[in-house]
Design an enzyme around this catalytic site. Sequence first.
Site, PDB file in Angstrom:
ATOM      1  CB  ILE A  95      -0.914  -0.070   1.155  1.00 17.52           C
ATOM      2  CG1 ILE A  95      -1.867  -1.312   1.158  1.00 17.52           C
ATOM      3  CG2 ILE A  95      -1.713   1.336   1.221  1.00 17.52           C
ATOM      4  CD1 ILE A  95      -2.560  -1.391   2.411  1.00 17.52           C
ATOM      5  CE  LYS A 114      -2.721  -1.687  11.116  1.00 16.77           C
ATOM      6  NZ  LYS A 114      -2.308  -0.794  10.566  1.00 16.77           N
ATOM      7  CE1 TYR A 142      -2.779  -5.199  10.980  1.00 16.15           C
ATOM      8  CE2 TYR A 142      -4.812  -6.202  10.787  1.00 16.15           C
ATOM      9  CZ  TYR A 142      -3.693  -5.304  10.324  1.00 16.15           C
ATOM     10  OH  TYR A 142      -4.228  -4.582   9.200  1.00 16.15           O
ATOM     11  CG  ASN A 197       1.316   2.429   4.365  1.00 13.63           C
ATOM     12  OD1 ASN A 197       0.439   2.018   4.409  1.00 13.63           O
ATOM     13  ND2 ASN A 197       2.331   1.782   4.072  1.00 13.63           N
ATOM     14  CB  SER A 220      -6.366  -2.559   9.352  1.00  8.31           C
ATOM     15  OG  SER A 220      -7.255  -3.953   9.015  1.00  8.31           O
TER      16      SER A 220
END
Length: 255
Positions: free
Chosen positions: A19, A149, A145, A81, A132
């Site tokens: 990305i 996030k 994660y 990012n 995300s």
Amino acid sequence: MVEAIQDAGVVVTGAGGGIGAALARRFAAAGARVVVNDLDAVKAGAVADEIGGTAVPGDASTIVAEARDALGGTVDIYCANAGVGSGGSEAAPEQVWELAWDVNVMAHVRAANELLPAWLERGSGRFVSTVSAAGLLTMIGAAPYSVTKHGAYAFAEWLSLTYRHRGLKVHAICPQGVRTDMLAGTGSAGDLVLRPGAIEPEAVADALFTGIEEDRFLILPHPEVAEYYQARAATPDRWLTNMNHLQQKWEADGR
């Protein structure tokens, strides 16, 4: 939107591939001056050479000052990012949790701390957070994660509500599966949940540019995530039950 990006000084962290590289290419194609950051100096240099940008390799938490200097003293757009896709449960080693917090949340906090004084003084600045869909929803098999996030999304949201009247633009990008090395590392959980609807990194960059043009905070490269997010808020027990069914399927398939 073109005017906001033409000749803008842009920093993209974690831009050696995936990305981040797609964002760097898209900003450069729109006429921005781009700093490409990545822990991997070779990858950062390759992308920078390709787009006519400047490579500033290193830890994303520490490169704001160097990136600012490379852009002639001003950062206009900062794309937070860089991220780590830490899997595991509550039993994941504390080092895994610490790394996830440091990269997925605290790197954003540190960057904002360095950037905001100048942005607020001049009344403009743009902070792009690659979150995300896990930050809006969750992800089976990936507690560090998912939790961090959520934190990244919460921080982006807080920045927006606190400083939007002072000229700060904030965008939170929340894709589901994207065909990157991170997706490849999600294993069987990713195969079950993310891979069927995975998109290319360039589609994420397209979604961001559309969101910038429309001045939207929440960027959803997978539009269906909006429906999932609404269901999670409206009927949380039903949503949790459905997610638990997915967890059970994953377990039955052998994890």
